[in-house]
Design a protein around this motif. Structure first.
Motif, short mmCIF file in Angstrom:
data_model
loop_
_atom_site.label_atom_id
_atom_site.label_comp_id
_atom_site.label_asym_id
_atom_site.label_seq_id
_atom_site.Cartn_x
_atom_site.Cartn_y
_atom_site.Cartn_z
N LYS A 97 1.06 -2.21 23.11
CA LYS A 97 -0.37 -2.29 22.40
C LYS A 97 -0.72 -1.50 21.29
N ASN A 98 0.21 -0.43 21.21
CA ASN A 98 0.23 0.62 20.00
C ASN A 98 0.65 -0.37 18.87
N THR A 99 -0.22 0.02 17.53
CA THR A 99 0.15 -0.46 16.31
C THR A 99 0.09 0.57 15.43
N SER A 100 0.04 1.77 15.43
CA SER A 100 -0.11 2.80 14.51
C SER A 100 1.15 3.18 13.84
N THR A 101 2.36 3.27 14.63
CA THR A 101 3.75 3.31 13.86
C THR A 101 4.72 2.45 14.84
N TYR A 102 5.89 2.38 14.22
CA TYR A 102 6.76 1.46 15.02
C TYR A 102 8.26 2.26 15.10
N GLY A 107 0.83 6.89 18.68
CA GLY A 107 0.86 5.16 18.60
C GLY A 107 1.87 4.63 18.39
N ILE A 108 2.96 4.89 19.04
CA ILE A 108 4.40 4.20 18.60
C ILE A 108 4.54 2.84 19.50
N ARG A 109 5.00 1.88 18.69
CA ARG A 109 5.24 0.77 19.37
C ARG A 109 6.91 0.47 19.05
N VAL A 110 7.33 0.32 20.38
CA VAL A 110 9.07 0.32 20.34
C VAL A 110 9.47 -1.22 20.33
N LEU A 111 10.37 -1.59 19.39
CA LEU A 111 10.94 -2.71 19.41
C LEU A 111 12.46 -2.57 19.35
N PHE A 112 13.19 -3.32 20.17
CA PHE A 112 14.68 -3.32 20.38
C PHE A 112 15.20 -4.57 19.45
N ILE A 113 15.89 -4.35 18.67
CA ILE A 113 16.39 -5.43 17.74
C ILE A 113 17.88 -5.55 17.88
N GLY A 114 18.24 -6.73 17.88
CA GLY A 114 19.69 -7.40 18.17
C GLY A 114 19.79 -8.34 19.08
N ASP A 115 21.05 -8.58 19.49
CA ASP A 115 21.61 -9.87 20.47
C ASP A 115 21.41 -9.09 21.82
N PHE A 122 19.61 12.94 21.26
CA PHE A 122 18.39 12.50 21.61
C PHE A 122 17.16 13.42 21.37
N LEU A 123 17.50 14.72 21.69
CA LEU A 123 16.31 15.43 21.27
C LEU A 123 16.37 15.59 19.59
N ALA A 124 17.27 15.58 19.00
CA ALA A 124 16.97 15.43 17.32
C ALA A 124 16.14 14.32 17.22
N LEU A 125 16.61 13.13 17.74
CA LEU A 125 15.73 11.92 17.49
C LEU A 125 14.25 12.04 17.74
N MET A 126 13.73 12.74 18.88
CA MET A 126 12.41 12.96 18.99
C MET A 126 11.77 13.89 18.17
N SER A 127 12.53 14.83 17.88
CA SER A 127 11.95 15.68 16.60
C SER A 127 11.80 14.97 15.24
N VAL A 128 12.80 14.23 14.82
CA VAL A 128 12.75 13.49 13.68
C VAL A 128 11.58 12.51 13.61
N LEU A 129 11.62 11.75 14.57
CA LEU A 129 10.46 10.93 14.91
C LEU A 129 9.10 11.69 14.54
N LYS A 130 8.80 12.55 15.17
CA LYS A 130 7.70 13.41 15.12
C LYS A 130 7.38 13.77 13.72
N LEU A 167 6.15 9.35 27.06
CA LEU A 167 4.88 8.58 26.63
C LEU A 167 3.76 9.28 26.31
N ASN A 168 3.72 10.53 26.59
CA ASN A 168 2.70 11.32 25.82
C ASN A 168 2.76 11.63 24.40
N MET A 169 4.06 11.76 23.97
CA MET A 169 4.33 11.69 22.38
C MET A 169 4.15 10.17 21.96
N VAL A 170 4.79 9.41 22.78
CA VAL A 170 4.68 7.87 22.18
C VAL A 170 3.34 7.41 21.90
N ASN A 171 2.46 7.76 23.01
CA ASN A 171 0.96 7.47 22.86
C ASN A 171 0.20 8.09 21.75
#
Length: 281
Positions: free
Chosen positions: A153-158, A124-132, A64-72, A117-121
């Protein structure tokens, strides 16, 4: 006390220096094409824990920590869409205690993400969960819905999180829904030419893709699977036919800046070949 203050000052200085160096490097890289969409198969959390003799679940926490860094790093480099494979639909076939463990872990990580959420905002990350999503346990589904609502309301990145997902489920589902849509229309016009009779079974690729879970974003430019594995594992089989495949040997918790940078360099090196194949497809 003075040593702690000195250590804090040094830490902030090094953090600022690293951030500036990254910005400079990404600025240089931006002279070439930057991928719009990178997808990740996050493989190797358990092997990481076993490698370092950690307790159960520690590998996923490190992941999870690696994911936060990779996203950044991806967003700083100019990548707009990032997709991660979090939980396969096939995983529901595991032992009930294993499924429960993964559900609990997923719930914990979504709640953890909501605390970032500080990093998310900031990005400007919008989170979408995909699947069933109906296959998820209620607490997990509710947490996923809260994450999507909090970032709607975020639209810069997804960030697209594939849960309860496989391509072998996505594709037949899309075919079924596309056929139902055609059947309800009855007739259609073929690009302004002669009217074509449609019994509800004739569909085009564009019709099919409208009903894909992943139809909300462009196809990935790069598909990355950590730990050196080259299998796609039933992930984005339709969408990655013209994607660059990159398989660094690092286990997922070991993924970092250099892997993101090298993946983008590989994409830039193969850009014209990939674009040529897309046009011919």
């Amino acid at each position: 006390m003075a040593e702690e203050r000195t250590s804090g000052v040094i830490g902030r200085f090094l953090g600022s220096l690293n951030s500036r160096m990254r910005r400079f490097m990404f600025h240089v890289m931006s002279a070439g094409p930057i991928p719009q969409h990178i997808a990740f198969i996050m493989d190797g959390n358990r092997r990481f824990a076993k490698k370092w003799k950690l307790e159960e679940g520690a590998g996923h926490k490190a992941g999870f920590l690696a994911l936060m860094s990779v996203l950044k790093y991806c967003y700083e480099a100019g990548v707009k869409y990032v997709t991660v494979y979090a939980f396969s639909l096939d995983n529901f076939n595991r032992r009930p205690d294993e499924v429960q463990y993964v559900m609990d872990l997923m719930h914990e990580k979504i709640e953890g993400f909501l605390k970032e959420l500080n990093m998310v905002n900031r990005y400007g990350i919008r989170v979408l969960f995909i699947g069933d999503l109906g296959r998820l346990q209620e607490p997990v589904r509710a947490a996923a819905e809260r994450a999507m609502e909090a970032t709607s309301k975020n639209t810069s990145t997804y960030l697209l999180v594939c849960v309860a997902y496989t391509s072998s489920h996505e594709i037949p589902r899309a075919i079924h829904e596309a056929c139902q849509a055609r059947a309800s229309n009855g007739h259609y016009h073929n690009d302004g030419e002669d009217e074509v009779e449609d019994d509800g079974m004739m569909i085009k690729v564009v019709d099919l893709e409208k009903h894909m879970y992943m139809g909300v974003v462009p196809d990935p430019d790069i598909l990355v699977r950590s730990s050196g594995e080259t299998r796609l594992s039933n992930f984005l089989l339709w969408q990655t036919s013209n994607s660059l495949l990159y398989s660094p040997k690092a286990l997922w918790p070991e993924m970092g800046l250099r892997h993101v940078v090298w993946g983008i360099f590989k994409y830039q090196r193969n850009y014209y070949y990939l674009e040529k194949n897309k046009k011919q497809a």
